[in-house]
Design an enzyme around this catalytic site. Structure first.
Site, PDB file in Angstrom:
ATOM      1  N   SER A 163      -9.055  -2.348   1.607  1.00 49.99           N
ATOM      2  CA  SER A 163      -8.703  -1.344   0.606  1.00 49.99           C
ATOM      3  C   SER A 163      -8.674   0.059   1.225  1.00 49.99           C
ATOM      4  CB  SER A 163      -9.662  -1.442  -0.579  1.00 49.99           C
ATOM      5  OG  SER A 163      -9.147  -0.738  -1.674  1.00 49.99           O
ATOM      6  N   ASP A 189      -5.481  -5.822   2.152  1.00 46.61           N
ATOM      7  CA  ASP A 189      -4.958  -5.193   0.943  1.00 46.61           C
ATOM      8  C   ASP A 189      -5.220  -3.678   0.926  1.00 46.61           C
ATOM      9  OD1 ASP A 189      -3.302  -5.625  -1.194  1.00 46.61           O
ATOM     10  OD2 ASP A 189      -4.918  -5.844  -2.646  1.00 46.61           O
ATOM     11  N   ARG A 203      -1.608   7.599   6.079  1.00 47.77           N
ATOM     12  CA  ARG A 203      -2.004   6.245   5.653  1.00 47.77           C
ATOM     13  C   ARG A 203      -2.056   5.369   6.900  1.00 47.77           C
ATOM     14  NH1 ARG A 203       2.675   3.648   6.595  1.00 47.77           N
ATOM     15  NH2 ARG A 203       4.612   4.747   6.161  1.00 47.77           N
ATOM     16  N   ASP A 208      -1.065   3.504  14.650  1.00 48.94           N
ATOM     17  CA  ASP A 208      -2.504   3.711  14.767  1.00 48.94           C
ATOM     18  C   ASP A 208      -3.202   2.792  15.774  1.00 48.94           C
ATOM     19  OD1 ASP A 208      -2.291   5.710  12.861  1.00 48.94           O
ATOM     20  OD2 ASP A 208      -2.621   4.330  11.193  1.00 48.94           O
ATOM     21  N   HIS A 274      -7.422  -8.618  -5.301  1.00 52.47           N
ATOM     22  CA  HIS A 274      -7.580  -7.596  -4.265  1.00 52.47           C
ATOM     23  C   HIS A 274      -8.374  -8.192  -3.099  1.00 52.47           C
ATOM     24  CE1 HIS A 274      -7.384  -3.577  -2.831  1.00 52.47           C
ATOM     25  NE2 HIS A 274      -8.576  -3.152  -3.214  1.00 52.47           N
TER      26      HIS A 274
END
Ligand code: NAG
Ligand code: NAG
Ligand code: NAG
Ligand code: NAG
EC number: 3.1.1.3
Length: 494
Positions: A163, A189, A203, A208, A274
């Site tokens: 998350s 997720d 984000r 990354d 989730h």
């Protein structure tokens, strides 16, 4: 009460998302977000605990890395850092222990560290979002110290974030100085609100780490928001069951759940879908012989039609820890179906059937069953979304718990839909056909089934030599045939 807060927060967040300036250009980020040099004072807001065994952990002090050897950190082994997400109740969620245990138990020669940013996560959602950069910086700082003091290479690091933790892991990667990148980041997720549609620097993104993978499990949109991010954020983005809904989570019953269990029902539903991303990842570790295969596809609609079971040129990959790490220039969206419970693996079969010379428009309902060298499939109902006419090939996706082995036989039955039957009876009553009564017919041309997991395509031919005509409510059996004849088929869809 806390769940109500969750709901309100999410809604509020979404409305605020346009106004809040959490963004900031890349330049600003690198200026302010620079990891301070070693001799400058640095205060970590995040606690890092080396996971040992059971519930046993050892706290690492990013400033005093002499704690490393005494904690049992082994510099020759890879390092996996697990980062949790937003916290509604300020308590550690149980999946963390499950994931850490699964990693340690199956990989053995690995260092597992759990990030604890609970105090910063147990806030209003927009505040927790703003704190993600701080935590990302703390992780970058830890990795920087490991590199400088222990010559521990960052490419041996794998960040796993759930998350908000997924974006934290991304920020850790972008805050890291030097040319070397983190080896791998897995986003479970990744959170949607305040991240969806943002630029890659704001984000989790493929920049990354050397390799980035993400599993999207709860992107179901309600009132303009989805808990998980919908857009692709990795090199390989997995969308199990389309990514929005997970079997066994009863999302379609969300309102009934709320009526029955109050908001607890809502929480359970959200948490289930989730968190499924985490359990799919754990499944890949615990069931090494049942690795779930996913296939590249434009969208889940095309996937459900069975159009996408192709593995050429890295179009398919394994979901979870044992993913094939092929560097990609662009994000690939992969789809798969899963079972509602662990082990989640399903076998995918693409069914292709050609109808020929279909004069009247009909809406058939077919039942098919497959028989292979290992298992029988049982009956699968197939309903057509469009009428059948002319000479046309239709494709469907069929999934099976178990591997059927080499396919040997296929049984086809054209079911008689009650509605259609009524119409037919009425027509007969109004228009007396007499002895020239014509029964509706369906003429089947080429049939083939492709197995996604083995990439094998099997062709079927009629067993009897009475043509390939199918009549209502009669079983029609087709057997495997390896003749060259069916090979003249169009090969448009793989
Ligand atoms: C570190 O792990 C390796 C296996 O990767 C092992 O051979 C070695 O003995 C370990 N070192 C220590 C100090 O436990
Ligand atoms: C299919 O054909 C039937 C007549 O046989 C017609 O009533 C129906 O509207 C058609 N459906 C579609 C989706 O074209
Ligand atoms: C399926 O095939 C097996 C042999 O592979 C056979 O024993 C079995 O009877 C077949 N089942 C059906 C329904 O024909
Ligand atoms: C279907 O194909 C056959 C040849 O395979 C041809 O004779 C027939 O005219 C075609 N029918 C239609 C409706 O296109």
């Amino acid at each position: 009460m806390s769940v109500f807060k969750l709901l309100c927060c999410l809604l509020l967040t979404y409305q605020l998302s346009e106004g809040i300036k959490t963004k900031g250009s890349r330049a600003v980020v690198t200026e302010q977000g620079r990891v301070p040099l070693v001799n400058q004072p640095y205060v970590s807001s995040t606690a890092f605990r080396l996971f040992l065994e059971g519930e046993d952990t050892c706290t690492l002090d990013p400033l005093q890395l002499h704690t490393l050897p005494s904690c049992g950190f082994n510099g020759s082994n890879p390092l996996i850092i697990i980062t949790h997400g937003w916290s509604v109740d300020g308590k550690r969620e149980s999946w963390i222990l499950s994931l850490a245990t699964a990693l340690k138990k199956t990989l053995i020669d690995v260092n597992v560290v759990v990030t604890d940013w609970l105090s910063l996560a147990h806030q209003h959602y927009p505040t927790a979002v703003q704190n993600t950069r701080t935590v990302g910086k703390d992780i970058a700082r830890l990795l920087q110290s490991l590199k400088e003091q222990y010559q521990y290479p960052v490419r041996k690091v794998h960040l796993i974030g759930y998350s908000l933790g997924a974006h934290i892991s991304g920020f850790a990667g972008s805050f890291l100085q030097g040319p070397e990148k983190i080896g791998r980041i897995t986003g479970l997720d990744p959170a949607g609100p305040l991240f969806e549609g943002m630029s890659p620097t704001d984000r989790l993104s493929p920049d990354d780490a050397e390799f980035v993978d993400a599993i999207h499990t709860f992107t179901h949109e309600r009132m303009g928001l989805s808990v998980g991010i919908k857009q692709a954020v990795a090199h390989y983005d997995f969308y199990p069951n389309g990514g929005d809904f997970q079997p066994g989570c009863n999302l379609h019953n969300i309102y009934e759940h709320i009526t029955e269990y109050g908001l607890f029902g809502f929480e359970q539903t959200v948490k289930c879908a989730h968190e499924r991303s985490v359990h799919l990842f754990i499944d890949s570790l615990l069931n090494k012989d049942k690795q779930s295969m996913a296939y590249r596809c434009g969208d889940s609609k095309a996937f459900d039609k069975g159009l996408c079971l192709d593995c050429r040129r890295n179009r398919c990959n394994t979901l979870g820890y044992y993913i094939k790490k092929v560097p990609m220039s662009r994000s690939k969206m992969l789809f798969l179906k899963t079972r509602p419970r662990m082990p989640y693996k399903l076998h995918h079969y693409q069914f292709r059937i050609q109808f020929i010379n279909q004069m009247e428009q009909i809406e058939p309902f077919l039942t098919i069953s497959l028989n292979g060298t290992k298992e029988e499939s049982g009956n699968h109902g197939i309903s057509f979304t469009e009428n059948i006419s002319g000479n046309k090939t239709y494709t469907f996706l069929i999934t099976q718990d178990r591997d059927l082995g080499d396919l040997m036989m296929l049984k086809l039955r054209w079911e008689d839909p009650a509605l259609w039957k009524n119409v037919w009876n009425k027509v007969q009553t109004i228009i007396p056909w007499g002895s020239r009564r014509r029964k509706p017919r369906l003429t089947v041309g080429k049939i083939s089934v492709k197995t996604g997991e083995t990439q094998a395509r099997t062709y079927f031919c009629a067993m009897m030599n009475d043509g390939q005509e199918v009549e209502v409510s009669q079983d029609k059996v087709f057997v495997r045939c390896d003749e060259d004849k069916p090979r003249q088929r169009r090969r448009k869809h793989n």
